[in-house]
Write an enzyme that holds these catalytic residues in place. Structure first.
Site, PDB file in Angstrom:
ATOM      1  N   GLU A 127       0.855  -1.044   0.090  1.00  0.00           N
ATOM      2  CA  GLU A 127       0.072  -0.128   0.145  1.00  0.00           C
ATOM      3  C   GLU A 127       0.975   1.221  -0.145  1.00  0.00           C
ATOM      4  OE1 GLU A 127      -2.650  -0.378   3.236  1.00  0.00           O
ATOM      5  OE2 GLU A 127      -3.509  -2.120   2.628  1.00  0.00           O
ATOM      6  N   GLY A 131       4.976  -0.890   2.795  1.00  0.00           N
ATOM      7  CA  GLY A 131       6.009  -1.962   1.782  1.00  0.00           C
ATOM      8  C   GLY A 131       6.603  -2.969   2.546  1.00  0.00           C
ATOM      9  N   SER A 132       7.645  -2.543   3.177  1.00  0.00           N
ATOM     10  CA  SER A 132       8.553  -3.272   3.698  1.00  0.00           C
ATOM     11  C   SER A 132       8.017  -3.913   4.957  1.00  0.00           C
ATOM     12  CB  SER A 132       9.862  -2.970   4.214  1.00  0.00           C
ATOM     13  OG  SER A 132      10.708  -2.639   3.093  1.00  0.00           O
ATOM     14  N   ARG A 268      33.923  -8.636 -31.260  1.00  0.00           N
ATOM     15  CA  ARG A 268      34.263  -7.286 -31.446  1.00  0.00           C
ATOM     16  C   ARG A 268      35.734  -7.152 -31.315  1.00  0.00           C
ATOM     17  NH1 ARG A 268      32.790  -2.150 -33.134  1.00  0.00           N
ATOM     18  NH2 ARG A 268      33.777  -0.740 -31.751  1.00  0.00           N
ATOM     19  N   GLN A 279      42.749  -8.562 -20.900  1.00  0.00           N
ATOM     20  CA  GLN A 279      42.785  -9.317 -19.537  1.00  0.00           C
ATOM     21  C   GLN A 279      41.508  -8.618 -18.753  1.00  0.00           C
ATOM     22  OE1 GLN A 279      45.703  -9.212 -16.411  1.00  0.00           O
ATOM     23  NE2 GLN A 279      45.786 -11.417 -16.624  1.00  0.00           N
ATOM     24  N   GLN A 336      29.189  -2.504 -20.092  1.00  0.00           N
ATOM     25  CA  GLN A 336      30.367  -2.042 -20.303  1.00  0.00           C
ATOM     26  C   GLN A 336      31.346  -2.893 -21.450  1.00  0.00           C
ATOM     27  OE1 GLN A 336      30.808   0.653 -18.502  1.00  0.00           O
ATOM     28  NE2 GLN A 336      33.134   0.930 -19.313  1.00  0.00           N
ATOM     29  N   GLY A 340      29.586   1.097 -26.442  1.00  0.00           N
ATOM     30  CA  GLY A 340      28.508   2.145 -26.798  1.00  0.00           C
ATOM     31  C   GLY A 340      27.494   1.133 -27.429  1.00  0.00           C
ATOM     32  N   GLU A 363       9.261  -8.026  -3.511  1.00  0.00           N
ATOM     33  CA  GLU A 363       9.378  -9.435  -2.705  1.00  0.00           C
ATOM     34  C   GLU A 363      10.433  -9.183  -1.547  1.00  0.00           C
ATOM     35  OE1 GLU A 363       8.045 -13.128  -4.469  1.00  0.00           O
ATOM     36  OE2 GLU A 363       7.446 -12.080  -6.140  1.00  0.00           O
ATOM     37  N   THR A 365      13.084  -5.944  -0.109  1.00  0.00           N
ATOM     38  CA  THR A 365      14.198  -5.539  -0.704  1.00  0.00           C
ATOM     39  C   THR A 365      15.433  -6.223  -0.095  1.00  0.00           C
ATOM     40  OG1 THR A 365      14.598  -4.149   1.362  1.00  0.00           O
ATOM     41  CG2 THR A 365      13.265  -3.072  -0.489  1.00  0.00           C
TER      42      THR A 365
HETATM   43  C1  LIG Z   1       7.672  -3.011 -10.151  1.00  0.00           C
HETATM   44  C2  LIG Z   1       7.019  -3.448  -8.874  1.00  0.00           C
HETATM   45  C3  LIG Z   1       6.060  -4.516  -8.924  1.00  0.00           C
HETATM   46  C4  LIG Z   1       5.853  -4.967  -7.450  1.00  0.00           C
HETATM   47  N1  LIG Z   1       4.982  -5.856  -7.326  1.00  0.00           N
HETATM   48  C5  LIG Z   1       4.280  -6.129  -6.178  1.00  0.00           C
HETATM   49  C6  LIG Z   1       3.299  -7.051  -6.119  1.00  0.00           C
HETATM   50  O1  LIG Z   1       2.859  -7.475  -6.969  1.00  0.00           O
HETATM   51  N2  LIG Z   1       2.452  -7.164  -4.836  1.00  0.00           N
HETATM   52  C7  LIG Z   1       2.614  -6.546  -3.820  1.00  0.00           C
HETATM   53  O2  LIG Z   1       2.025  -6.410  -2.854  1.00  0.00           O
HETATM   54  N3  LIG Z   1       3.939  -5.332  -4.007  1.00  0.00           N
HETATM   55  C8  LIG Z   1       4.502  -5.373  -4.959  1.00  0.00           C
HETATM   56  N4  LIG Z   1       5.625  -4.332  -5.092  1.00  0.00           N
HETATM   57  C9  LIG Z   1       6.150  -3.537  -3.961  1.00  0.00           C
HETATM   58  C10 LIG Z   1       7.428  -3.954  -3.314  1.00  0.00           C
HETATM   59  O3  LIG Z   1       7.203  -5.235  -2.720  1.00  0.00           O
HETATM   60  C11 LIG Z   1       7.818  -2.994  -2.418  1.00  0.00           C
HETATM   61  O4  LIG Z   1       8.000  -1.663  -3.169  1.00  0.00           O
HETATM   62  C12 LIG Z   1       8.812  -3.342  -1.604  1.00  0.00           C
HETATM   63  O5  LIG Z   1       8.689  -4.560  -0.785  1.00  0.00           O
HETATM   64  C13 LIG Z   1       9.525  -2.103  -0.860  1.00  0.00           C
HETATM   65  O6  LIG Z   1       8.497  -1.493  -0.317  1.00  0.00           O
HETATM   66  P1  LIG Z   1       8.318   0.142  -0.348  1.00  0.00           P
HETATM   67  O7  LIG Z   1       8.504   0.412  -1.893  1.00  0.00           O
HETATM   68  O8  LIG Z   1       7.173   0.512   0.325  1.00  0.00           O
HETATM   69  O9  LIG Z   1       9.876   0.643   0.340  1.00  0.00           O
HETATM   70  P2  LIG Z   1      10.046   0.971   1.870  1.00  0.00           P
HETATM   71  O10 LIG Z   1       9.497   0.028   2.681  1.00  0.00           O
HETATM   72  O11 LIG Z   1       9.703   2.426   2.094  1.00  0.00           O
HETATM   73  O12 LIG Z   1      11.748   0.805   1.980  1.00  0.00           O
HETATM   74  C14 LIG Z   1      12.524   2.185   1.616  1.00  0.00           C
HETATM   75  C15 LIG Z   1      14.056   1.902   1.815  1.00  0.00           C
HETATM   76  O13 LIG Z   1      13.891   1.449   3.253  1.00  0.00           O
HETATM   77  C16 LIG Z   1      14.595   0.386   3.380  1.00  0.00           C
HETATM   78  N5  LIG Z   1      14.016  -0.101   4.738  1.00  0.00           N
HETATM   79  C17 LIG Z   1      12.681  -0.410   5.164  1.00  0.00           C
HETATM   80  N6  LIG Z   1      12.621  -1.031   6.330  1.00  0.00           N
HETATM   81  C18 LIG Z   1      13.840  -1.563   6.721  1.00  0.00           C
HETATM   82  C19 LIG Z   1      14.537  -1.946   7.746  1.00  0.00           C
HETATM   83  N7  LIG Z   1      13.517  -2.564   8.789  1.00  0.00           N
HETATM   84  N8  LIG Z   1      15.964  -2.054   7.848  1.00  0.00           N
HETATM   85  C20 LIG Z   1      16.433  -1.520   6.919  1.00  0.00           C
HETATM   86  N9  LIG Z   1      16.149  -1.009   5.791  1.00  0.00           N
HETATM   87  C21 LIG Z   1      14.701  -0.922   5.575  1.00  0.00           C
HETATM   88  C22 LIG Z   1      14.389  -0.502   2.471  1.00  0.00           C
HETATM   89  O14 LIG Z   1      14.930  -1.488   2.101  1.00  0.00           O
HETATM   90  C23 LIG Z   1      14.569   0.424   1.202  1.00  0.00           C
HETATM   91  O15 LIG Z   1      15.911   0.514   0.820  1.00  0.00           O
HETATM   92  C24 LIG Z   1       6.110  -4.046  -6.418  1.00  0.00           C
HETATM   93  C25 LIG Z   1       7.081  -2.934  -6.552  1.00  0.00           C
HETATM   94  C26 LIG Z   1       7.446  -2.412  -7.668  1.00  0.00           C
HETATM   95  C27 LIG Z   1       8.344  -1.352  -7.674  1.00  0.00           C
END
Ligand SMILES: Cc1cc2nc3c(=O)[nH]c(=O)nc-3n(C[C@H](O)[C@H](O)[C@H](O)COP(=O)(O)OP(=O)(O)OC[C@H]3O[C@@H](n4cnc5c(N)ncnc54)[C@H](O)[C@@H]3O)c2cc1C
Length: 381
Positions: A127, A131-132, A268, A279, A336, A340, A363, A365
């Site tokens: 939502e 997220g996380s 290339r 190397q 790289q 180009g 799924e 980060t």
């Molecule tokens: C292309 C795409 C497809 C997706 N598909 C789905 C889907 O099918 N279903 C679904 O439900 N979601 C989906 N997502 C959502 C995705 O799983 C979330 O974006 C992801 O889990 C991160 O949540 P957030 O974007 O809110 O980032 P945030 O949780 O706000 O995180 C921001 C930063 O803070 C860090 N962080 C957060 N908490 C901690 C912690 N406790 N310790 C250390 N670092 C932390 C994170 O690692 C990140 O670097 C999708 C996202 C994208 C971009």
């Protein structure tokens, strides 16, 4: 310990490879540019058995194992990462939770259409403010007679644009945190489900990333997946399996970029000789290959652990962490090595470079994967 694939797995690998060469590779640039995977291709994936690979035959699946599924996602992702995540999200995030937590009636009702590709599956957890930390989600449900009524917003839903079958998470009371979450099976063409937008993005552009508003979405009680209050467990266990699919996708992206780089380095010429004789280029190829092989072992082992019902949560996190960081590393080096030309669409490694990044984000980060691994280590796992 046997590190070789079985005859069945080799056969599966070669038939998916043939399918990819014929049906997917020729469309990969178009899929990226047009931001969609053609319906005909999705239908062919269904007919090929790619959308129900490890579902039992009783529900229309091919009844293969989880390693076969990982190999299929890997092979598809070598040519087209958008197609790879279509299969992965559909299988791991929609079919799997119904298989693991659904009643017999729910399995019979929902799985055959998913296995055939008549419905494409998705997972609605994220939502705008959650997220996380999915325990902080705020989509609310309430009971009204024999129905559940849901109101809220879901962001970034892979495969959402197909309006197929979703696994939807909502809470009955935010103050209950993770204990308040329940999971529901939803037909996304239902009244009350509104598509806000399909997001435009850096990579996997052929994959729908859809934002939804849920406006008093009414679901019959029979659509509750598992028990009320079990949603957090369902989400976490589903993501443990999903990470094997993302690891396989990342592995495929890395292998696709590596194969192109190896071939290009031999043809290339600069300073009168193929660049593969320098190397600096040889070391890049060796480092790329080393990381790919380690990712492959981790990914296949996670699939084996899940298949054999052994604890695998930390292993799937490990394989996703390693394979995704390998994918971003390898694709960067691939650009790289191409110089180009690596920056030009026709050579495709630029797309792979853009596609790779998401595997470090969705799924869970890379930071979240490290937390999962560290917690398991500290708990003595
Ligand atoms: C292309 C795409 C497809 C997706 N598909 C789905 C889907 O099918 N279903 C679904 O439900 N979601 C989906 N997502 C959502 C995705 O799983 C979330 O974006 C992801 O889990 C991160 O949540 P957030 O974007 O809110 O980032 P945030 O949780 O706000 O995180 C921001 C930063 O803070 C860090 N962080 C957060 N908490 C901690 C912690 N406790 N310790 C250390 N670092 C932390 C994170 O690692 C990140 O670097 C999708 C996202 C994208 C971009």
């Amino acid at each position: 310990m046997d590190f070789d694939l079985s005859q069945e797995h080799k056969l599966l690998q070669s038939s998916v490879r043939d399918f990819v060469e014929k049906e997917i590779r020729p469309l990969a640039i178009q899929i990226d540019e047009q931001h969609r995977i053609p319906d005909e291709l999705v239908a062919k994936m269904g007919a090929m058995g790619l959308l129900g690979s490890y579902l039992p035959e009783a529900y229309g699946g091919a009844e293969l194992d989880i390693l076969s599924y990982a190999i299929a996602v890997e092979e598809v992702s070598k040519a087209c990462a958008s197609s790879g995540i279509l299969i992965s999200a559909h299988t791991s995030l929609a079919c799997d939770p119904i298989l693991q937590f659904g009643s017999e009636t729910q399995k019979q009702r929902w799985l055959p259409d998913l296995a055939a590709g008549k419905k494409i599956g998705c997972f609605l957890l994220t939502e705008p403010e959650a997220g996380s930390d999915p325990a902080g989600l705020s989509s609310l449900y309430r009971r009204e007679g024999n129905d559940f009524v849901i109101k809220g917003t879901k962001f970034f839903i892979t495969n959402g644009g197909f309006l197929g079958t979703g696994i939807l998470f909502a809470t009955k009371d935010r103050s209950l945190k993770h204990k308040g979450l329940s999971a529901f099976i939803v037909d996304l063409s239902s009244p009350g489900v509104e598509v806000m937008r399909n997001e435009s993005k850096l990579g996997i552009r052929g994959s729908y990333t859809t934002d939804f508003a849920l406006n008093e979405l009414r679901l019959p009680a029979e659509n509750l997946l598992g028990a009320e209050g079990q949603g957090f467990k369902i989400a976490m266990e589903t993501l443990n399996g999903g990470r094997i699919g993302v690891a396989a996708q990342a592995l495929g992206i890395a292998e696709g970029a590596f194969e192109r780089s190896l071939a290009y380095s031999k043809i290339r010429k600069q300073f009168g000789s193929p660049i593969s004789e320098f190397q600096a280029i040889q070391f890049k190829l060796a480092d790329m290959y080393a990381r790919i092989e380690a990712s492959k072992l981790l990914t296949y082992r996670s699939a084996w652990l899940k298949q054999n019902k052994k604890p695998y949560a930390a292993d799937s996190a490990l394989s996703k962490l390693h394979a995704s960081e390998t994918a971003t590393y390898v694709t960067k080096e691939a650009v790289q090595i191409h110089g180009g030309y690596g920056y030009i669409t026709e050579y495709e490694v630029e797309r792979m470079y853009r596609d790779a990044k998401i595997t470090e984000i969705y799924e869970g980060t890379s930071e979240v994967q490290r937390l999962v691994i560290a917690r398991a280590l500290l708990a003595g796992g």
